[in-house]
Design an enzyme around this catalytic site. Sequence first.
Site, PDB file in Angstrom:
ATOM      1  N   SER A 127      -1.268   8.991  12.072  1.00 34.83           N
ATOM      2  CA  SER A 127      -0.399   7.865  12.417  1.00 34.83           C
ATOM      3  C   SER A 127       0.453   7.445  11.225  1.00 34.83           C
ATOM      4  O   SER A 127       0.176   7.786  10.093  1.00 34.83           O
ATOM      5  CB  SER A 127      -1.245   6.677  12.859  1.00 34.83           C
ATOM      6  N   HIS A 154      -2.676   0.104  11.184  1.00 34.78           N
ATOM      7  CA  HIS A 154      -4.036   0.576  11.450  1.00 34.78           C
ATOM      8  C   HIS A 154      -4.464   1.678  10.487  1.00 34.78           C
ATOM      9  O   HIS A 154      -5.599   2.163  10.561  1.00 34.78           O
ATOM     10  CB  HIS A 154      -4.205   1.006  12.914  1.00 34.78           C
ATOM     11  N   ASP A 166       2.165  -3.196  14.483  1.00 36.88           N
ATOM     12  CA  ASP A 166       1.431  -2.131  13.792  1.00 36.88           C
ATOM     13  C   ASP A 166       2.318  -1.531  12.696  1.00 36.88           C
ATOM     14  O   ASP A 166       2.837  -0.419  12.820  1.00 36.88           O
ATOM     15  CB  ASP A 166       1.013  -1.069  14.820  1.00 36.88           C
TER      16      ASP A 166
END
EC number: 3.4.21.39
Length: 247
Positions: free
Chosen positions: A203, A66, A110
Site C-alpha cells: 500500500s 495504515h 488514509d
Amino acid sequence: MCLLSLPLLLFLQYTRAKAGEVIGGTECKPHSRPYMAYLEIVSSEGYEKDCGGFLIRRNFVLTAAHCAGRSLTVNLGVHNKKMKEDTWQRLKVIKQFLHPNYNSSVLLHDIMLLKLEKKANLTLAVGTLPLPPECNFLTSGRMCRAAGWGRTNVEEPASDTLQEVKLRLMDPQACKHFPNFNHNLQLCVGNPRKRKSVFKGDSGGPLLCAGIAQGIVSYAHRNAKPPVVFTRISHYRPWINKILKAN
C-alpha cells in the site's frame, strides 16, 4: 474545501484488504520510476511488513496512513528489492505525520507524510513526484498508472521487482459496494471487467495521471477484483502544504 474527488482489520476481512500489489501489470524498466520508495516497517506489535510510497520532497515521502509503525526505513533507487545496487539510498524516518482524522476502522483519510533523517540525493534513479493542486478535477474514463512491489496474482508470492499497471478512473458508482467510499476523499480506480488491479501488501504507492500523483493506494477487495480505492491527494493539499511548511 474542494469537493471533487499488512494484516487485515478483523472487521473488514470479508469485504476488503489493504492494497498495493500489482496484478495484471508488467515489470517497470529499471529506475524509470525514480520517485518510488520501498518502505520497511516494524509494526507497533513488533512484526515486519512493507509498503510503497513516493518521494515528494528531498526529505519527505507520501504514503498511506495504515503503513504507520513503530519504526520505518525508506529505500530509494530500488528496482529489485532483493538485489542491492549502487543506486540505493536507505534513510530512516524520524517523524510520521498521520492525517489527524485518519480512521483505521473504515480507512478514511488514509494518508501519511514521512520526514526523513536527511535529504535524499537526487540522481537518475532517485527523484521527486509532483502533486496536484487542491481543486483538481479528474474525469472518469481517464487512464492512469499504479506501481508497486508485490504479488502478480492473488495466490502468487510477492514480486521482487517493481511492477506497474494501467488502470482506468471509474465513475464513483462503481465503488458503491464499498460502504464507506467517499468520492470527495477517494478515487474509484480499475475497470471491473479487467483483471488488472493493485492488492494487499505494498500500500501507499502513487496513482500517476499524466505525470502527476493523483492518488495513494488504500484498499481493495480480498480477491483483488477491481475497482480499488485510492486516497484522493488533491483534497489533502492544504494539510500537506501545512506540514511541509512547518518542517
